[in-house]
Design an enzyme around this catalytic site. Structure first.
Site, PDB file in Angstrom:
ATOM      1  N   ASP A  18       0.827  -1.203   0.000  1.00 20.40           N
ATOM      2  CA  ASP A  18       0.000   0.000   0.000  1.00 20.40           C
ATOM      3  C   ASP A  18       0.869   1.264   0.000  1.00 20.40           C
ATOM      4  O   ASP A  18       1.976   1.265   0.549  1.00 20.40           O
ATOM      5  CB  ASP A  18      -0.909  -0.020   1.243  1.00 20.40           C
ATOM      6  CG  ASP A  18      -2.023   1.001   1.142  1.00 20.40           C
ATOM      7  OD1 ASP A  18      -2.289   1.491   0.028  1.00 20.40           O
ATOM      8  OD2 ASP A  18      -2.622   1.321   2.184  1.00 20.40           O
ATOM      9  N   ASN A  66     -10.579  -2.517  -5.766  1.00 18.69           N
ATOM     10  CA  ASN A  66      -9.795  -1.539  -6.552  1.00 18.69           C
ATOM     11  C   ASN A  66     -10.311  -1.499  -7.989  1.00 18.69           C
ATOM     12  O   ASN A  66     -10.493  -0.448  -8.573  1.00 18.69           O
ATOM     13  CB  ASN A  66      -8.303  -1.923  -6.637  1.00 18.69           C
ATOM     14  CG  ASN A  66      -7.532  -1.823  -5.344  1.00 18.69           C
ATOM     15  OD1 ASN A  66      -6.548  -2.519  -5.150  1.00 18.69           O
ATOM     16  ND2 ASN A  66      -7.948  -0.949  -4.446  1.00 18.69           N
TER      17      ASN A  66
HETATM   18  C1  FPP Z   1      -1.837   0.263  -3.325  1.00 21.07           C
HETATM   19  O1  FPP Z   1      -1.492   1.610  -3.335  1.00 21.07           O
HETATM   20  C2  FPP Z   1      -1.385  -0.353  -4.553  1.00 21.07           C
HETATM   21  C3  FPP Z   1      -2.194  -0.797  -5.549  1.00 21.07           C
HETATM   22  C4  FPP Z   1      -3.660  -0.688  -5.447  1.00 21.07           C
HETATM   23  C5  FPP Z   1      -1.646  -1.356  -6.795  1.00 21.07           C
HETATM   24  C6  FPP Z   1      -0.368  -2.140  -6.614  1.00 21.07           C
HETATM   25  C7  FPP Z   1       0.194  -2.395  -7.935  1.00 21.07           C
HETATM   26  C8  FPP Z   1       1.503  -2.571  -8.178  1.00 21.07           C
HETATM   27  C9  FPP Z   1       2.547  -2.598  -7.160  1.00 21.07           C
HETATM   28  C10 FPP Z   1       1.956  -2.731  -9.595  1.00 21.07           C
HETATM   29  C11 FPP Z   1       1.537  -3.994 -10.285  1.00 21.07           C
HETATM   30  C12 FPP Z   1       1.975  -5.200  -9.597  1.00 21.07           C
HETATM   31  C13 FPP Z   1       2.809  -6.119 -10.065  1.00 21.07           C
HETATM   32  C14 FPP Z   1       3.031  -7.316  -9.233  1.00 21.07           C
HETATM   33  C15 FPP Z   1       3.524  -5.990 -11.337  1.00 21.07           C
HETATM   34  P1  FPP Z   1      -2.614   2.711  -3.399  1.00 21.07           P
HETATM   35  O2  FPP Z   1      -2.804   3.118  -4.813  1.00 21.07           O
HETATM   36  O3  FPP Z   1      -3.839   2.244  -2.707  1.00 21.07           O
HETATM   37  O4  FPP Z   1      -1.886   3.841  -2.611  1.00 21.07           O
HETATM   38  P2  FPP Z   1      -2.540   4.996  -1.748  1.00 21.07           P
HETATM   39  O5  FPP Z   1      -3.172   4.334  -0.558  1.00 21.07           O
HETATM   40  O6  FPP Z   1      -1.347   5.814  -1.383  1.00 21.07           O
HETATM   41  O7  FPP Z   1      -3.515   5.711  -2.628  1.00 21.07           O
END
Ligand code: FPP
Length: 237
Positions: A18, A66
């Protein structure tokens, strides 16, 4: 310099990655830049886990929530990162020797990603060192409902009445995997957000304020040292 590691390591680590969006926003960048940086961090952490002998690493890349509730551009950007990650993994597979598995409601993903997933899973199934499970379009409650539907479809009424935990476990996306010993959540939130609800029943939980793109091998090693000091009782004394 290699970070100091404890003698006892977990067999299975789960991670809620996250904080990508906030990492980007703090730099005046689009949120998608945070996901791109997060995807690099994932590669670094997965390689380290393989090198130190972790048997299973399971990461929450994208939840079913998401997918439904983020702007389509952000969903598409994560899909593109996933495509790129799988294509790169297919090229470097023989060198990396990591077994790849994708957990979640894969059938709802774009067809080309499903094809890439099938190819990556089939080609990497022969590797034995480390298994990397990537949860995409995954939700813990959704997984439990899908498992229940499967059980009903495949069982007689008499069998259903005699169901035990192990029968149920075999219909989860994580069938035949040991439960995670340790679950790490980055990004300064202290909740599970529908991640591996069944499987984390006895996991040791670690929360860090670090945003996922800044998460490092050094911090993981510190968490592993903390994990080795925890006393796990599984309901006993
Ligand atoms: C959470 O941060 C992250 C996600 C919802 C997406 C995670 C995706 C990746 C790391 C890239 C793709 C994965 C792979 C394995 C290639 P958030 O967007 O909820 O962050 P925030 O809470 O700061 O808004």
């Amino acid at each position: 310099m290699n970070p100091r590691l404890p003698d006892v390591l977990p067999a299975h680590i789960a991670v809620i990655m996250d904080g990508n969006g906030r990492w980007a926003e703090r730099r005046g960048l689009p949120r998608t830049a945070g996901h791109a940086a997060g995807s690099e961090t994932f590669r670094t952490i997965a390689t380290f886990c393989r090198d130190i002998g972790i048997q299973y690493l399971t990461v929450y890349a994208f939840s079913s929530e998401n997918r439904k509730s983020r702007p389509p551009e952000e969903v598409d950007a994560v899909y593109d990162l996933l495509r790129r990650y799988i294509k790169e993994s297919l090229e470097t597979m023989e060198r990396d020797r990591v077994k790849l598995k994708f957990l979640g409601d894969i059938k709802a993903l774009p067809a080309d990603i499903q094809n890439l997933i099938n190819k990556a899973e089939a080609l990497s199934s022969k590797y034995e060192g480390c298994q990397c499970n990537i949860c995409v379009n995954y939700g813990g409650r959704d997984e439990i409902v899908r498992a229940t539907r499967d059980l009903i479809r495949l069982s007689t009424f008499e069998e259903m009445k005699a169901i035990v935990e192990d029968d149920f476990q075999r219909h989860l996306d994580t069938a035949f995997l040991p439960d995670p010993d340790l679950c790490i959540r980055t990004g300064d939130e202290t909740r599970l957000s529908n991640f591996l609800l069944w499987q984390l029943a006895y996991a040791e939980l670690f929360f860090t304020k670090t945003l996922w793109p800044d998460f490092s091998v050094k911090e993981l090693a510190a968490i592993l040292r903390g994990f080795s000091k925890r006393i796990r009782r599984y309901g006993g004394l």
